[in-house]
Design a protein around this motif. Structure first.
Motif, PDB file in Angstrom:
ATOM      1  N   THR A  78       8.383 -18.012 -53.467  1.00  0.00           N
ATOM      2  CA  THR A  78       7.816 -17.107 -54.461  1.00  0.00           C
ATOM      3  C   THR A  78       6.457 -17.566 -54.959  1.00  0.00           C
ATOM      4  O   THR A  78       5.584 -16.744 -55.232  1.00  0.00           O
ATOM      5  N   PHE A  79       6.260 -18.880 -55.070  1.00  0.00           N
ATOM      6  CA  PHE A  79       4.999 -19.365 -55.632  1.00  0.00           C
ATOM      7  C   PHE A  79       4.196 -20.272 -54.701  1.00  0.00           C
ATOM      8  O   PHE A  79       3.079 -20.643 -55.045  1.00  0.00           O
ATOM      9  N   ARG A  80       4.741 -20.613 -53.547  1.00  0.00           N
ATOM     10  CA  ARG A  80       3.967 -21.374 -52.575  1.00  0.00           C
ATOM     11  C   ARG A  80       3.777 -20.600 -51.270  1.00  0.00           C
ATOM     12  O   ARG A  80       3.026 -21.021 -50.393  1.00  0.00           O
ATOM     13  N   GLY A  81       4.462 -19.474 -51.142  1.00  0.00           N
ATOM     14  CA  GLY A  81       4.324 -18.672 -49.934  1.00  0.00           C
ATOM     15  C   GLY A  81       2.959 -18.004 -49.874  1.00  0.00           C
ATOM     16  O   GLY A  81       2.457 -17.505 -50.883  1.00  0.00           O
ATOM     17  N   THR A  82       2.373 -17.975 -48.707  1.00  0.00           N
ATOM     18  CA  THR A  82       1.042 -17.384 -48.534  1.00  0.00           C
ATOM     19  C   THR A  82       1.033 -16.165 -47.615  1.00  0.00           C
ATOM     20  O   THR A  82       0.018 -15.492 -47.485  1.00  0.00           O
ATOM     21  N   GLY A  83       2.157 -15.900 -46.963  1.00  0.00           N
ATOM     22  CA  GLY A  83       2.188 -14.799 -46.005  1.00  0.00           C
ATOM     23  C   GLY A  83       1.636 -15.162 -44.644  1.00  0.00           C
ATOM     24  O   GLY A  83       1.616 -14.333 -43.733  1.00  0.00           O
ATOM     25  N   ALA A  84       1.182 -16.412 -44.477  1.00  0.00           N
ATOM     26  CA  ALA A  84       0.678 -16.837 -43.167  1.00  0.00           C
ATOM     27  C   ALA A  84       1.823 -16.926 -42.171  1.00  0.00           C
ATOM     28  O   ALA A  84       2.960 -17.223 -42.539  1.00  0.00           O
ATOM     29  N   ASP A  85       1.534 -16.643 -40.914  1.00  0.00           N
ATOM     30  CA  ASP A  85       2.511 -16.851 -39.854  1.00  0.00           C
ATOM     31  C   ASP A  85       1.759 -17.337 -38.610  1.00  0.00           C
ATOM     32  O   ASP A  85       0.530 -17.449 -38.646  1.00  0.00           O
ATOM     33  N   PRO A  86       2.460 -17.668 -37.518  1.00  0.00           N
ATOM     34  CA  PRO A  86       1.765 -18.209 -36.344  1.00  0.00           C
ATOM     35  C   PRO A  86       0.706 -17.280 -35.764  1.00  0.00           C
ATOM     36  O   PRO A  86      -0.125 -17.709 -34.960  1.00  0.00           O
ATOM     37  N   PHE A  87       0.722 -16.000 -36.186  1.00  0.00           N
ATOM     38  CA  PHE A  87      -0.191 -15.029 -35.602  1.00  0.00           C
ATOM     39  C   PHE A  87      -1.210 -14.484 -36.602  1.00  0.00           C
ATOM     40  O   PHE A  87      -1.986 -13.593 -36.264  1.00  0.00           O
ATOM     41  N   GLY A  88      -1.167 -14.992 -37.850  1.00  0.00           N
ATOM     42  CA  GLY A  88      -2.073 -14.418 -38.833  1.00  0.00           C
ATOM     43  C   GLY A  88      -2.363 -15.329 -40.001  1.00  0.00           C
ATOM     44  O   GLY A  88      -1.569 -16.199 -40.343  1.00  0.00           O
ATOM     45  N   PHE A  89      -3.508 -15.105 -40.629  1.00  0.00           N
ATOM     46  CA  PHE A  89      -3.938 -15.878 -41.775  1.00  0.00           C
ATOM     47  C   PHE A  89      -3.161 -15.475 -43.018  1.00  0.00           C
ATOM     48  O   PHE A  89      -2.464 -14.452 -43.046  1.00  0.00           O
ATOM     49  N   PRO A  90      -3.270 -16.249 -44.109  1.00  0.00           N
ATOM     50  CA  PRO A  90      -2.598 -15.888 -45.369  1.00  0.00           C
ATOM     51  C   PRO A  90      -2.997 -14.494 -45.863  1.00  0.00           C
ATOM     52  O   PRO A  90      -4.156 -14.090 -45.732  1.00  0.00           O
ATOM     53  N   THR A  91      -2.014 -13.799 -46.404  1.00  0.00           N
ATOM     54  CA  THR A  91      -2.258 -12.467 -46.974  1.00  0.00           C
ATOM     55  C   THR A  91      -1.909 -12.405 -48.456  1.00  0.00           C
ATOM     56  O   THR A  91      -2.338 -11.484 -49.142  1.00  0.00           O
ATOM     57  N   LEU A  92      -1.089 -13.354 -48.931  1.00  0.00           N
ATOM     58  CA  LEU A  92      -0.641 -13.335 -50.324  1.00  0.00           C
ATOM     59  C   LEU A  92      -1.559 -14.238 -51.146  1.00  0.00           C
ATOM     60  O   LEU A  92      -1.273 -15.413 -51.360  1.00  0.00           O
ATOM     61  N   ILE A  93      -2.668 -13.699 -51.571  1.00  0.00           N
ATOM     62  CA  ILE A  93      -3.678 -14.469 -52.290  1.00  0.00           C
ATOM     63  C   ILE A  93      -3.482 -14.223 -53.780  1.00  0.00           C
ATOM     64  O   ILE A  93      -3.890 -13.191 -54.309  1.00  0.00           O
ATOM     65  N   ARG A  94      -2.864 -15.166 -54.463  1.00  0.00           N
ATOM     66  CA  ARG A  94      -2.520 -14.974 -55.872  1.00  0.00           C
ATOM     67  C   ARG A  94      -3.706 -15.296 -56.783  1.00  0.00           C
ATOM     68  O   ARG A  94      -4.446 -16.259 -56.525  1.00  0.00           O
ATOM     69  N   PRO A  95      -3.884 -14.527 -57.842  1.00  0.00           N
ATOM     70  CA  PRO A  95      -5.080 -14.682 -58.683  1.00  0.00           C
ATOM     71  C   PRO A  95      -5.164 -15.997 -59.429  1.00  0.00           C
ATOM     72  O   PRO A  95      -6.249 -16.388 -59.849  1.00  0.00           O
ATOM     73  N   TRP A  96      -4.042 -16.688 -59.600  1.00  0.00           N
ATOM     74  CA  TRP A  96      -4.085 -17.967 -60.318  1.00  0.00           C
ATOM     75  C   TRP A  96      -4.422 -19.143 -59.400  1.00  0.00           C
ATOM     76  O   TRP A  96      -4.643 -20.244 -59.866  1.00  0.00           O
ATOM     77  N   GLU A  97      -4.465 -18.914 -58.096  1.00  0.00           N
ATOM     78  CA  GLU A  97      -4.752 -19.983 -57.150  1.00  0.00           C
ATOM     79  C   GLU A  97      -6.264 -20.165 -56.979  1.00  0.00           C
ATOM     80  O   GLU A  97      -7.004 -19.177 -56.901  1.00  0.00           O
ATOM     81  N   ASP A  98      -6.709 -21.420 -56.889  1.00  0.00           N
ATOM     82  CA  ASP A  98      -8.134 -21.671 -56.660  1.00  0.00           C
ATOM     83  C   ASP A  98      -8.409 -22.271 -55.289  1.00  0.00           C
ATOM     84  O   ASP A  98      -9.532 -22.682 -54.996  1.00  0.00           O
ATOM     85  N   GLY A  99      -7.389 -22.316 -54.439  1.00  0.00           N
ATOM     86  CA  GLY A  99      -7.580 -22.801 -53.082  1.00  0.00           C
ATOM     87  C   GLY A  99      -7.541 -24.310 -52.930  1.00  0.00           C
ATOM     88  O   GLY A  99      -7.758 -24.822 -51.835  1.00  0.00           O
ATOM     89  N   THR A 100      -7.230 -25.028 -54.022  1.00  0.00           N
ATOM     90  CA  THR A 100      -7.171 -26.488 -53.956  1.00  0.00           C
ATOM     91  C   THR A 100      -5.740 -26.963 -54.155  1.00  0.00           C
ATOM     92  O   THR A 100      -4.862 -26.200 -54.562  1.00  0.00           O
ATOM     93  N   ASP A 101      -5.529 -28.251 -53.884  1.00  0.00           N
ATOM     94  CA  ASP A 101      -4.224 -28.866 -54.106  1.00  0.00           C
ATOM     95  C   ASP A 101      -4.298 -29.795 -55.320  1.00  0.00           C
ATOM     96  O   ASP A 101      -3.684 -30.858 -55.346  1.00  0.00           O
ATOM     97  N   SER A 102      -5.050 -29.354 -56.323  1.00  0.00           N
ATOM     98  CA  SER A 102      -5.287 -30.185 -57.503  1.00  0.00           C
ATOM     99  C   SER A 102      -4.138 -30.100 -58.496  1.00  0.00           C
ATOM    100  O   SER A 102      -3.329 -29.163 -58.465  1.00  0.00           O
TER     101      SER A 102
END
Length: 456
Positions: A71-95
């Protein structure tokens, strides 16, 4: 073949969502509206938390929980495609700051959905550091925030677990790894996560052997690997008792994926393993129906088997597409399947301290924040309907009565003696010589199915 660029990193910057603001603006607390129309999807039409059924409220029977990883770490990525679930609270870092913002969003979601429990792996909530000390420090900091948010919203931890499969060090397994150094890493991780689960008041602790299996039997000593896995479980029991953690230990069966074969194949396999190594008094099972169908069984099979043998501790309530050969982790929307699960749960008196944990992910095409709510609401309504139906099936007593009648020969005479383990083979022979060939009775499968359909 054309190549496609990945989707935009986020729909709006994480900085625009403040810690004091709402992460899900426009979505209020989900309420119970039994007369809502078909297009009204942000309300419960069947789940009424306070409604009493067989002496318990729906909330007590169902004990819903939301998992953090999908629910909160899923990105929608799969072996054939890039992430699709881009949540507004995420900044793209692992901070740490991003992890804290994500956690605040998670607890707002839990609160608005009206769910009282959550579940997580250690690596779901806190980034892994360069050393064990740094990793544990990160986990301490995020679990401090979790404790604060649990108190603020009245949320509890259903269970915690260690991610012993994602890091490359575990590519050959964790407890079943041929290198004792890797085994030690797994043990250290379990130790810390047992402490964190106790700190957060977790009611259970779960093991899922994501890579505890083999890809080729040619390079595998199966007996030593199972011995080592049992050794880790025994260490966990000892440390659980040492720190005074009173939660239930659970194992989650799965037959394959990511390995070719996993040692925790299905409920009966795990129960046999527990009894073989003297672990059956300390462990119960967490059953995931999608894993059950991957093992070639019916949706409800492992729930029923574990329950009847006294090992059902909790359920990861999801489903999969039976026409596919992998774990799709879909939200359960089939009322008939859910009814068979709830019938088993009612018959054993409930799941506590376990629950129904939604180990599910929205499809990679379901990209709106609203979809996170709609999926969980639909699944909760499915199990609420199933609870009512299962209770009626048991209250009416028609199906249970027919099953009892089918085995009535074991209620007295020779049959009772067989069940009590007091009969001998000589008595079997004497009975057949006296009574001849048995009169075989119809199994009436179609009648049972027709009666069940009348309830659903």
């Amino acid at each position: 073949m054309s190549s496609f660029a990945p989707a935009a990193k986020r729909s709006k910057t994480a900085e625009s969502v403040t810690d004091s603001g709402e992460f899900f603006p426009g979505i209020g607390k989900i309420g119970f509206k039994p007369k809502a129309g078909p297009k009204e999807v942000l309300c419960f039409k069947h789940y009424n938390a306070s409604e009493k059924i067989r002496g318990k409220t729906m909330e007590e029977w169902l004990r819903f929980s939301v998992c953090y990883w999908h629910t909160f770490r899923g990105t929608g990525a799969d072996p054939f495609g890039f992430p699709t679930l881009i949540r507004p609270w995420e900044d793209g870092t692992d901070s740490i700051e991003n992890a804290k913002r994500r956690m605040r969003a998670a607890f707002e979601f839990l609160h608005k959905l009206g769910v009282k429990y959550w579940t997580f792996h250690d690596r779901d909530i806190a980034p892994e550091g360069a050393t064990l000390e740094e990793t544990n420090k990160n986990l301490d900091e995020l679990s401090d925030l979790a404790l604060e948010l649990q108190s603020k919203y009245g949320i509890k931890l259903l269970w915690g677990t260690s991610n012993l499969f994602a890091n490359p060090r575990y590519m050959n397994g964790a407890a079943t790894n041929p290198d004792p150094h890797v085994f030690a890493c797994a043990g250290a991780q379990v130790k810390k996560m047992l402490e964190i689960t106790k700190k957060l008041g977790g009611e259970n602790f779960i093991f899922w052997g994501g890579r505890e299996g083999y890809q080729s039997i040619l390079n595998t000593d199966v007996k030593r690997e199972m011995d080592h896995m049992a050794a880790l479980f025994k260490m966990a029991i000892a440390y659980k008792n040492k720190i005074g953690f009173t939660g239930q230990l659970l194992i989650e069966p799965k037959p394959k994926e990511p390995t070719k074969h996993q040692y925790d194949y299905d409920a009966q396999t795990v129960i046999g393993f527990l009894k073989s190594y003297g672990l059956d008094k300390d462990f119960k099972l967490n059953i995931e129906p999608n894993h059950t169908t991957l093992a070639g069984h019916g949706y409800e099979h492992d729930v029923v088997v574990a329950s009847k043998l006294g090992f059902l501790g909790s359920v990861d309530s999801n489903t999969g597409s039976t026409d596919l050969g992998w774990d799709t982790d879909q939200f359960p929307m089939d009322v008939k399947n859910a009814t068979l699960v709830m019938k088993a749960i009612i018959e054993q008196g409930g799941l506590a301290p376990g629950g129904l944990n939604f180990d599910c992910k929205v499809r990679r095409e379901s990209t709106d924040l609203e979809d996170m709510f709609v999926s969980h609401i639909g699944a909760m309504d499915t199990f609420a309907r199933a609870l009512r139906i299962a209770a009626k099936v048991l209250d009416d007593g028609i199906l249970p009565g027919l099953v009892k009648d089918r085995y009535h020969g074991f209620d007295s005479g020779l049959g009772k003696k067989i069940e009590e383990n007091k009969a001998t083979l000589e008595e079997m022979e004497a009975h057949v010589l006296k009574h001849g060939e048995p009169e075989v009775r119809s199994g009436k499968q179609e009648m049972f199915e027709s009666i069940f359909n009348g309830y659903v």
